[in-house]
Design an enzyme around this catalytic site. Structure first.
Site, short mmCIF file in Angstrom:
data_model
loop_
_atom_site.label_atom_id
_atom_site.label_comp_id
_atom_site.label_asym_id
_atom_site.label_seq_id
_atom_site.Cartn_x
_atom_site.Cartn_y
_atom_site.Cartn_z
N HIS A 146 0.33 -1.54 0.23
CA HIS A 146 0.12 0.22 0.05
C HIS A 146 0.62 1.26 0.07
O HIS A 146 1.72 1.67 0.03
CB HIS A 146 -0.64 0.46 1.45
CG HIS A 146 -0.53 0.17 2.43
ND1 HIS A 146 0.26 -0.48 3.76
CD2 HIS A 146 -0.21 1.22 3.40
CE1 HIS A 146 0.57 -0.48 4.11
NE2 HIS A 146 0.86 1.07 4.12
N GLU A 155 -1.45 10.69 -11.23
CA GLU A 155 -1.67 10.82 -12.94
C GLU A 155 -2.29 9.85 -14.05
O GLU A 155 -1.92 8.32 -13.09
CB GLU A 155 0.29 9.87 -13.05
CG GLU A 155 0.89 10.21 -14.03
CD GLU A 155 2.31 9.68 -14.66
OE1 GLU A 155 2.27 9.24 -15.96
OE2 GLU A 155 2.42 9.42 -13.54
N GLU A 162 -3.75 3.75 1.54
CA GLU A 162 -4.26 4.08 2.58
C GLU A 162 -4.34 5.63 2.88
O GLU A 162 -3.30 7.02 2.95
CB GLU A 162 -2.80 2.81 3.44
CG GLU A 162 -2.93 3.84 4.98
CD GLU A 162 -2.10 3.28 5.94
OE1 GLU A 162 -1.99 4.50 6.72
OE2 GLU A 162 -1.04 2.47 5.53
#
Length: 124
Positions: free
Chosen positions: A7, A118, A56
């Site tokens: 994560h 992005e 997260e």
């Protein structure tokens, strides 16, 4: 020995606003949540339903600064979309496109805390 991605964390000021943004803009859904017993923080993990990678989001109750130091937004997450035109149209409607590079065929969106994300078209 092998290591795999698990994560990436973003600290957020308004957890509800961030959850709504990530759901609408990128289709990310809450996978699990952890709340501190004393209410000092909440951590929410978001997933895309296709990979095991999680985003997260951490909300800190006692964060007193106006925002987070994002540097020059050179650190960012990238997402591949299977429908670049529809994605761009949605993000334009949301008003969250913050930078476009047509020559590279990419653009960036900004979340409620100013983190850049992005958007890349799926390459054949």
């Amino acid at each position: 020995m092998q290591h795999t991605f698990a994560h990436y964390n973003f600290n957020v000021k308004d957890l509800d606003a961030s959850l709504k943004f990530y759901d609408r803009a990128l289709g990310l859904k809450e996978v699990r949540r952890s709340n501190a017993a004393d209410g000092s923080f909440t951590i929410v993990y978001l997933g895309d339903g296709a990979t095991g990678f999680l985003l997260e989001l951490t909300w800190l109750r006692d964060w007193e600064k106006d925002g987070y130091d994002l540097g020059d937004n050179e650190m960012h997450l990238a997402f591949v979309t299977d429908d670049y035109a529809a994605s761009h149209a949605l993000h334009a409607e949301m008003g969250c496109i913050c930078y476009e590079n047509p020559g590279m065929g990419i653009y960036f969106i900004s979340d409620p805390d100013g983190y850049w994300l992005e958007i890349i078209p799926k390459r054949k």
